[in-house]
Design a protein around this motif. Structure first.
Motif, short mmCIF file in Angstrom:
data_model
loop_
_atom_site.label_atom_id
_atom_site.label_comp_id
_atom_site.label_asym_id
_atom_site.label_seq_id
_atom_site.Cartn_x
_atom_site.Cartn_y
_atom_site.Cartn_z
N CYS A 135 4.06 -2.38 -2.66
CA CYS A 135 3.50 -1.05 -2.94
C CYS A 135 2.06 -1.12 -3.48
N PRO A 136 1.71 -2.09 -4.33
CA PRO A 136 0.33 -2.13 -4.83
C PRO A 136 -0.72 -2.25 -3.74
N VAL A 137 -0.43 -2.95 -2.64
CA VAL A 137 -1.44 -3.05 -1.59
C VAL A 137 -1.17 -2.09 -0.45
N PHE A 249 -7.24 1.25 2.90
CA PHE A 249 -7.86 0.69 1.68
C PHE A 249 -9.04 1.51 1.17
N GLU A 250 -9.22 2.72 1.65
CA GLU A 250 -10.36 3.52 1.20
C GLU A 250 -10.10 4.14 -0.18
N ARG A 252 -6.70 5.45 -3.05
CA ARG A 252 -5.27 5.66 -3.31
C ARG A 252 -5.03 7.17 -3.26
N TRP A 254 -3.18 9.29 -4.70
CA TRP A 254 -2.98 10.18 -5.85
C TRP A 254 -4.29 10.66 -6.47
N PHE A 255 -5.41 10.07 -6.08
CA PHE A 255 -6.70 10.56 -6.57
C PHE A 255 -7.20 11.76 -5.77
N CYS B 76 -5.20 -2.64 -6.36
CA CYS B 76 -4.18 -1.60 -6.21
C CYS B 76 -4.55 -0.34 -6.98
N TYR B 77 -5.57 -0.38 -7.78
CA TYR B 77 -6.08 0.78 -8.53
C TYR B 77 -5.15 1.24 -9.65
N LEU B 78 -4.12 0.46 -10.00
CA LEU B 78 -3.22 0.93 -11.04
C LEU B 78 -3.92 0.94 -12.40
N GLN B 80 -7.13 1.33 -12.86
CA GLN B 80 -8.07 2.45 -12.85
C GLN B 80 -7.33 3.77 -13.08
N THR B 81 -6.12 3.86 -12.53
CA THR B 81 -5.33 5.09 -12.69
C THR B 81 -4.90 5.28 -14.13
N ALA B 92 -12.14 -1.16 -2.90
CA ALA B 92 -11.24 -2.09 -2.22
C ALA B 92 -11.77 -2.43 -0.84
N LYS B 108 -5.45 -7.41 0.70
CA LYS B 108 -6.40 -6.48 0.12
C LYS B 108 -7.13 -7.15 -1.04
#
Lengths: 516, 166
Positions: A135-137, A249-250, A252, A254-255, B76-78, B80-81, B92, B108
């Motif tokens: 899920c992270p990637v 990869f642009e 996430r 939720w932003f 993964c931006y976690l 940053q979130t 990324a 990634k």
């Protein structure tokens, strides 16, 4: 082989209602009329139309969130393969799949009983045996149905101790230049295969092998995916198996901030959701509209957001000074233009058919007050389309020949088409918002450009005699309405704030008027 | 927003401040006499001597690397979130297949990874959120910089060698 006889298979005719989000069934006021059949879901009685499945009854009354699903999609035929949507039906020996079980009069359905929840937990555990925990990637994380349903129904632990299945060849496989496949994440719902079979009718995806080795692949390996709606595959894929390269990869998800708008890439006027963060657009996604685009949207429209963030787009007024264009304020620009316009023998304004109905009507009403003896006309110029009668379908789904959004709406304001597609006055003002074509002209034609232009387009113009450029707003930055090719009027509001010094038509015209 | 005036009522002893000064001077003379007669040091010679802080002290950030010197971060931006100070900025990108010995696990990568230490409140949420144990807070508390730009840690700086937790 003359002995073969043709066997005619007689199938019972059942009209299943595939399209979803229908309105609740109307109860007729006449007491003598035959009453509607009724089904009880979770203790409440609902009327339904004959032919509805249990899932479709739930969708009619907006309670479909109660029933999780992977293979079912309202825009596609029913498969009943994922077993996630099973519900308990009283007097039935086993749990029934709500997507494929037709509702019957007097049926009693439970969607949240203990048996049902236990079944869903079991299905989730099986789906997660081979699903990688990446899920992270994964780009789908945040809008992933597997994540959502696992949070709601999934088991917190797994009994699976063995190594997970890995598809060596298709971990990151480019199916085309638009879609990337990661087969390890797939849950084999076959929505994508059914989409290419039944919606686009191109059949360019197939499932190879069976059971444990079941694998998605392009039907023609060399050609890959070739339909024009590949972005839709990535929209409805419930996991991150199919991802769109443009968005990969642009950002996430939720932003992203989501606002509704209309796609201006062709005359169909698909309803879209603009996904942006801090007024930078990252992608377009289709919104369901039964009359216009159903659930879908073409790739051409999907990638049309790129022109907004084009670094070569002109976002502040430019004025000609010593044979070069320089950035300036709108008042200075209009002041210098109006001197030229007063001395000109003839002036014409060409409105591109990508203008909104309001802009076209406003220009037609107000421009003769600003500039005397101005001639107004409209010009389309995409794919040799001149009027809305030339417009035709390019395929069986959505794509249209006319690549501007509002040919019908501009026609209805009473403007006439540009004669021979060529400007002939001394000074021509070209108004367009980035989509309409550029009319033919002489090599020394004096031009004033208005709306959305890029430096590339200006360089490609036959004439270099440009007096000024009035920067305007593009479709998703402004308010207005479009009339699509079927005559449906659709209103939209700004989805993002314009990043430069571009101005709306109304403010430019009022600034022009206040000069005098 | 209007101004709020708060009136405090001080007693006579508080108004003269004499008692507070007396308490302060008591500590000063106590330390002075301890130094003279008991040879007890209450300060340390800082750059040469250092205080030993807790193992859980949260100081300057770093990003852990594997044996190929590739960062463990998968963008993964976690962090940053979850960051309450909004001081982490990631861009990324897809890792080249040649630089990806671990296959799909590291497809990634962060193209840029900036931490604005001037905004950071050293809460450690990023460390807690990281699924790959990539971002960590070391025990280094010497964060002084000469320019503001130096306080923005980029990926190359964060990938520096840190033994254990520093």
């Amino acid at each position: 082989m003359s002995n073969t006889t043709e066997i005619e298979i007689k199938m019972p005719k059942v009209d299943l209602n595939y399209s979803s989000f229908k309105k609740p069934v109307q109860v007729s006021a006449d007491p003598a009329a035959k009453p509607n059949p009724k089904v009880t879901i979770d203790g409440k009685v609902y009327d339904f139309a004959p032919g509805d499945t249990i899932m479709q009854v739930a969708e009619r009354y907006k309670i479909h969130e109660e029933i999780p699903r992977y293979c079912y999609h309202p825009g596609m035929p029913i498969a009943g393969s994922c077993r996630m949507c099973t519900v308990e039906v009283e007097k039935a020996p086993k749990l029934m799949t709500s997507c494929s079980t037709p509702a019957a009069d007097g049926m009693v359905v439970h969607t949240r009983s203990e048996k049902v929840v236990k079944s869903r937990t079991g299905v989730m555990e099986f789906l997660l045996t081979n699903h990688p925990l990446d899920c992270p990637v994964c780009d789908k994380a945040g809008e992933c149905e597997l994540q959502d349903y696992n949070f709601e129904y999934g088991p917190m632990t797994s009994n699976f101790k063995e190594e997970k299945r890995v598809y060596e060849d298709s971990t990151t496989k480019k199916l085309s230049d638009k879609v990337t496949l990661n087969m390890n994440r797939c849950v084999h719902c076959e929505r994508c295969v059914r989409f290419t079979d039944d919606v686009t009718k191109t059949s360019d995806l197939v499932m190879l092998n069976r059971g444990y080795k079941k694998e998605l692949a392009a039907a023609d390996e060399e050609r890959g995916l070739f339909n024009d709606y590949q972005g839709c595959l990535t929209d409805f894929c419930p996991v991150g198996a199919l991802t769109y390269n443009d968005f990969r990869f642009e950002k996430r998800v939720w932003f992203l901030e989501k606002k509704a708008s209309i796609c201006d890439r062709c005359s169909k006027g698909c309803n879209i959701e603009v996904h942006s963060e801090k007024d930078v657009v990252y992608r377009y996604m289709p919104i369901f509209n039964e009359q216009v685009n159903q659930h879908w949207m073409c790739d051409e429209g999907r990638s049309s957001y790129q022109s907004l963030s084009n670094p070569l787009r002109i976002i502040s007024p430019l004025m000609k000074y010593q044979d070069a264009l320089h950035s300036t304020s709108i008042e200075t620009l209009l002041g210098s233009i109006s001197k030229e316009l007063q001395s000109a023998s003839s002036v014409e304004l060409v409105v591109g058919t990508d203008a909104t109905c309001e802009e076209a009507a406003y220009l037609k009403e107000k421009m003769p007050e600003v500039i005397k003896n101005i001639r107004l006309s409209y010009y389309n110029g995409t794919n040799n389309v001149t009027t809305s009668k030339d417009d035709q379908k390019l395929d069986n789904l959505l794509r249209m020949k006319d690549k501007t959004a509002n040919t019908k709406g501009v026609e209805e304001t009473g403007l006439t088409a540009l004669k021979n597609g060529e400007v002939s006055s001394e000074i021509a003002i070209l108004f367009r918002s980035g989509r309409a074509g550029i009319p033919k002209m002489k090599a020394d034609q004096k031009l004033i450009l208005w709306g959305v232009w890029t430096q590339e387009e200006i360089k490609a113009l036959p004439s270099k005699n440009i007096l000024g450029v009035i920067a305007g707003l593009s479709t998703i930055e402004k308010i207005g309405s479009f009339k699509n090719t079927d005559g449906i009027l659709q209103k939209f509001a700004p989805a993002i704030v314009h990043r430069g010094n571009g101005l709306s038509v109304k403010s430019v015209v009022s600034a022009w008027k206040s000069l005098k | 927003m209007g101004t709020v005036n708060i009136s405090r009522k001080y007693t006579a002893t508080q108004k003269t401040y004499l008692w507070a000064i007396f308490i302060g001077m008591k500590i000063t003379f106590k330390r002075l006499l301890q130094g003279f007669f008991l040879r007890k040091n209450n300060t340390i010679q800082y750059p040469e001597e250092r205080r030993d802080y807790s193992q859980r002290f949260r100081g300057m950030h770093f990003i852990s690397v594997d044996k190929n010197k590739t960062e463990n971060c998968t963008a993964c931006y976690l962090c940053q979130t979850v960051c309450p100070a909004e001081c982490i900025h990631i861009i990324a990108d897809e890792r080249d297949e040649d630089n990806n010995p671990d296959g799909v696990k590291k497809e990634k990568r962060p193209l840029s990874f900036d931490i604005d230490a001037l905004r950071c409140c050293f809460c450690g949420f990023c460390e807690e959120a990281c699924p790959k144990d990539a971002i960590k807070l070391s025990r280094n508390y010497e964060l002084a910089v000469t320019t503001r730009d130096d306080a923005i840690y980029d990926l190359d700086f964060l990938k520096r060698d840190v033994k254990g937790r520093g």
